[in-house]
Design a protein around this motif. Sequence first.
Motif: not given
Lengths: 569, 217
Positions: B91, B168-169, B172-173, B176, B179-181
């Motif tokens: 990451y 909430l944080t 978000f993570i 997100y 969308t990786t990998g």
Amino acid sequence: MRPHGDSWAKPPFPNAGADARRRAGACIALLVALLLLPPLLAGAEAGSWPTPPATAEPPPQVSGPLRGGTADHTKFKELQGPFESGPEVTRACLGCHTETGKHFMRNIHWTWSYQNPDTGQQLGKKYLINNFCTNSRGNEGMCAQCHAGYGWKDEHFDFTDETNIDCLVCHETTGTYYKTPNSEGSPACSVMFEGKPPIDLAAAAQSVDLPQRANCGACHFNGGGGDNVKHGDLSSALKAPPRTLDVHMGVDGLNFACSACHVTNQHVWAGSRYKVVSKDTEGTGLPGQRTDVATCESCHGLAPHPVDSLAAFKLNDHVQSVACQTCHIPAFARGGVATVVDWDWRTAGRTRDGEGYHEEGYIQGNGEHRYTYKSIKGDFTYAENLVPDYAWFDGQMVYTTIETKFDPAAESIDINGFTGSREDARSRIWPFKRMHTWQPYDKGNGTLVYTHLWGEDDAAYWGNYDMGAAIAKGMADFGLDYSGEYGFIETISWWPITHMVAPKEEALACGDCHTPDGSRLASVAGVYIPGRDRNAWLDTIGTILAFGTLAGILIHGLVRFFSSKGEHH
Amino acid sequence: MAMRRVKIFSLFERFWHWAQMLLIVVLLFTGFGLHGFHGLFSFEDAVTLHTGAAMALLVLWAFGTFWLFTTRSWRHFIPTIHGMWGVFRYYSFGIFRGERHPYRKAYWRKHNPLQALAYTMLKLVLFPAIWISGLIYLFYFSWRNLPHAPEYLQGVAFVHTAAAFAILTFAFIHVYMLTTGHSFRDHVMPMVTGFDDVDLTPEEEAYLRKDQPEDIR
């Protein structure tokens, strides 16, 4: 008593609330510890068991409210008249109602005197100073028009003579009965009361009934010297109000008389402003009980909102902290009749060609003009549809009386300050009318003053307009110390708002208080109100955390997008 | 070892996930509305929705917790250091060079070590912080007569709000990371169909083929 079906008291509302509260309590107990439940429930019922033993002398039976009546007063030969005077009518009344005189003489409408059992303060109209016409003491010739008796004009009035009681002012229903000042007063004033039609006392006597709103209102709607001047929530608009003005008194609704809530026992009424029940913890009681209070809870119970939604459940929780009036009287001085919110005695005494005068400068909602200046009283400011002030209130009013010493340089004086706080178990958040006045005081001694307003002599302010002389006589007549130097001081009086209860659909919404901007309870301290209150640090850090993360994600994503171009798997 | 399409998210687990997502979105929206950040709902509606959603979520969590322990699935969340560095490095650097994600799902390890740690903290710290503070908050009127109750309420409100910001944080993570990998779709679909690529041992594959043929494609 004529047959009559409109006046009734204490409707037997089903007490669904207590059950709901018990259920709520059980839910909480379940969440905390299932094991604790049985002892908790057992504890809740401990108060009513076992049944107290029968006493040798059983207490008098509690009868239901007076309804219907059992006699037609028009048929009584004692009431056929003719009557020469009010006391003659009273004699006729007392001929049958043998004990009523003794009962009546105990109540505050007769004594105008009340000693607070907790503070020991001597209160009552007879002694108090307010920030309207200031004092009735020494001015009884005028002010005691609203005494429920005949002829109180000075210290020599006989409070032990039953025939001095005025039965008619409260019980006659022809609407033709009226009262005039008990002494002549200055010609400048007495002219106001000339030329009234004679009263048919026999017709008035035969018309007697349980008091109608107009009976009580003759005085209570006109407190402070005019329609709705004093209370703000008691005006002539309540004589025949629509349901939207007062959901209980509305002629198109329940049509309650005053005594439907101000329940009466031997001519003593429930409901006192000297000692307010700010939080009723007993609710409806058993059938026939609770004839000693005028609280909302005495009819509606302790969980007044039917639990048909989560919001209703939360509203019932609020009963502990918030007086019913706070949400259910969204505004007062409604119905087209304004109240006075500011009174300035400093401008009183102006004359034109040596005569007093008055000016009309305000047209209220019902189209009537109101005086904004009177030589005898000064300037008034009116307001209508007012949002109350809100504060914690434990029901205890603390009066500034003629005996109270204060700093003569004080910025303002609370005529009737009150106590209450979140930490006090009796306190709830109540609505108030705030009355602001500039009024005369003894600048040398730091006390309020008795002003001699009404009289036939040269010192009476009304007619002579000499404040110094009026105060000197007002004080000297009662042997009170007066420095000889008067000034004007700002005074505040507080009037708990409890009438003009709006229909429920017009009650305040949650968001009227639970909001960061313009909360109705913005000034109420000692409590954390969700929506109103926040920790600025926490909100700032939290926002930075959340949006910082979003920004980080954005940057991370952009770097990925540009760095890995063409190398995707 | 062989990569196979294996059902790793049962029907209940998928229902749990999406119901939880929906409820948390409702709770975040209404909660920040109650806090005064927006006025999309009236306070009364927001309280009703917020409390209703919270109660539903508590029931869901009760079932979820029961499910985790009865199916032994809780073992997926045991924190491990094994492979953590590789994921962390990916990451931080690898992801920008278009490298392949170093973690391979195993049948009894369907989350990568960083993921497992994050979910464990969510389950053991953030969620309890918000639901315990929320219940105390909700039942304020049953303890309002304790001395200093308003100060306690303020503290409870701060814990509740702080936990909300943290969740909430996390959300978000979490989104997100999808969308990786692989592609976004590759990450979301397992939670819809239940199937994902898993590195199976021959024994696991043999077992699944024989005893749970519907769980392997």
